[in-house]
Write an enzyme that holds these catalytic residues in place. Structure first.
Site, PDB file in Angstrom:
ATOM      1  CG  HIS A  18      -2.181  -0.977   1.291  1.00 39.51           C
ATOM      2  ND1 HIS A  18      -2.142  -1.750   2.316  1.00 39.51           N
ATOM      3  CD2 HIS A  18      -2.913  -1.409   0.241  1.00 39.51           C
ATOM      4  CE1 HIS A  18      -3.022  -2.708   2.164  1.00 39.51           C
ATOM      5  NE2 HIS A  18      -3.587  -2.337   0.779  1.00 39.51           N
ATOM      6  CE  LYS A  42     -11.228  -7.339   1.011  1.00 40.48           C
ATOM      7  NZ  LYS A  42     -10.265  -6.251   0.828  1.00 40.48           N
ATOM      8  NE  ARG A  92      -2.897  -7.172  -4.682  1.00 42.97           N
ATOM      9  CZ  ARG A  92      -3.722  -7.582  -3.670  1.00 42.97           C
ATOM     10  NH1 ARG A  92      -3.175  -7.696  -2.586  1.00 42.97           N
ATOM     11  NH2 ARG A  92      -4.996  -7.969  -4.067  1.00 42.97           N
ATOM     12  CB  SER A 130      -4.690  -6.771   3.849  1.00 46.03           C
ATOM     13  OG  SER A 130      -4.243  -5.701   3.662  1.00 46.03           O
TER      14      SER A 130
HETATM   15  O1  PNS Z   1      -9.109  -2.880  -0.056  1.00 46.22           O
HETATM   16  P1  PNS Z   1     -10.481  -2.926  -0.545  1.00 46.22           P
HETATM   17  O2  PNS Z   1     -11.399  -3.899   0.427  1.00 46.22           O
HETATM   18  O3  PNS Z   1     -10.177  -3.682  -1.933  1.00 46.22           O
HETATM   19  O4  PNS Z   1     -10.921  -1.875  -0.786  1.00 46.22           O
HETATM   20  C1  PNS Z   1     -12.529  -1.600  -1.150  1.00 46.22           C
HETATM   21  C2  PNS Z   1     -13.110  -0.221  -0.947  1.00 46.22           C
HETATM   22  C3  PNS Z   1     -13.133   0.029   0.458  1.00 46.22           C
HETATM   23  C4  PNS Z   1     -12.490   0.947  -1.454  1.00 46.22           C
HETATM   24  C5  PNS Z   1     -14.654  -0.271  -1.458  1.00 46.22           C
HETATM   25  O5  PNS Z   1     -15.354  -1.350  -0.798  1.00 46.22           O
HETATM   26  C6  PNS Z   1     -15.422   1.082  -1.304  1.00 46.22           C
HETATM   27  O6  PNS Z   1     -15.225   2.030  -1.897  1.00 46.22           O
HETATM   28  N1  PNS Z   1     -16.251   1.015  -0.173  1.00 46.22           N
HETATM   29  C7  PNS Z   1     -16.997   2.168   0.192  1.00 46.22           C
HETATM   30  C8  PNS Z   1     -18.611   2.091  -0.059  1.00 46.22           C
HETATM   31  C9  PNS Z   1     -18.805   2.199  -1.659  1.00 46.22           C
HETATM   32  O7  PNS Z   1     -18.619   3.245  -2.134  1.00 46.22           O
HETATM   33  N2  PNS Z   1     -18.904   1.075  -2.026  1.00 46.22           N
HETATM   34  C10 PNS Z   1     -19.490   1.009  -3.544  1.00 46.22           C
HETATM   35  C11 PNS Z   1     -18.123   0.982  -4.422  1.00 46.22           C
HETATM   36  S1  PNS Z   1     -18.361   0.864  -6.119  1.00 46.22           S
END
Ligand code: PNS
Length: 166
Positions: A18, A42, A92, A130
């Site tokens: 990250h 998650k 990645r 992670s």
């Molecule tokens: O590290 P991650 O789990 O791949 O991150 C995913 C994350 C947190 C960026 C995504 O789930 C997110 O944007 N969550 C906020 C809520 C939201 O806007 N969801 C719709 C995404 S299109």
């Protein structure tokens, strides 16, 4: 003109992969906000507060980086409120792409002015995720090459906590 980007993720925990992507983003944007957000798929080991403390510590020497928590709501709405035109995501492997592609187009649908920028970390981090760091650390494996010493310490403390609960 300030070019502000947001760099969202679950960061459970924040890894050197990250950090590598964040440093690449800083070569492009004048300001980057690391946004700790919720991924409904998650369940996290670290609370929002713990992740905020952890990331703040890791990025404390980067003057153009700030850390925020998005407790609920859409990332696209947050990006709009912040006046951020770019969302940074690290990719990645090819397998990351399907999900990233979907998310990026949905975010664009919700906030048409936003562009998702995909950055590749150094090849040495291509297998660092992670989830795997968490698992290896909680089973007592050495992950010191993949996380900041402060994050390592937090992982060890979690391991101790979980041992005491048993
Ligand atoms: O590290 P991650 O789990 O791949 O991150 C995913 C994350 C947190 C960026 C995504 O789930 C997110 O944007 N969550 C906020 C809520 C939201 O806007 N969801 C719709 C995404 S299109």
């Amino acid at each position: 003109m300030t070019q502000k980007a947001i760099y969202p993720g679950t960061y459970d925990p924040f890894t050197n992969g990250h950090l590598d992507v964040l440093e690449r983003a800083l070569n492009i944007f004048s300001e980057v906000v690391v946004v700790i957000a919720e991924n409904s798929q998650k369940k996290t080991l670290f609370s929002f507060e713990e992740r905020f403390t952890m990331i703040s510590k890791v990025v404390q020497d980067y003057s153009s980086v700030s850390v925020e928590v998005l407790h609920d709501g859409l990332l696209a709405d947050y990006a709009r409120q912040q006046g951020a035109r770019a969302i940074v995501r690290g990719v990645r492997q090819v397998k990351d792409f399907e999900y990233e592609f979907q998310m990026s187009l949905l975010n664009r649908h919700l906030y048409p002015e936003v562009t998702t920028v995909f950055l590749m970390p150094n090849v040495k981090y291509t297998y660092v995720a992670s989830s795997i760091i968490r698992e290896v650390a909680m089973l007592g494996g050495d992950v010191s090459k993949f996380v900041h010493p402060y994050v390592l310490d937090m992982l060890h403390r979690k391991l101790d906590e979980s041992k005491h609960k048993k």
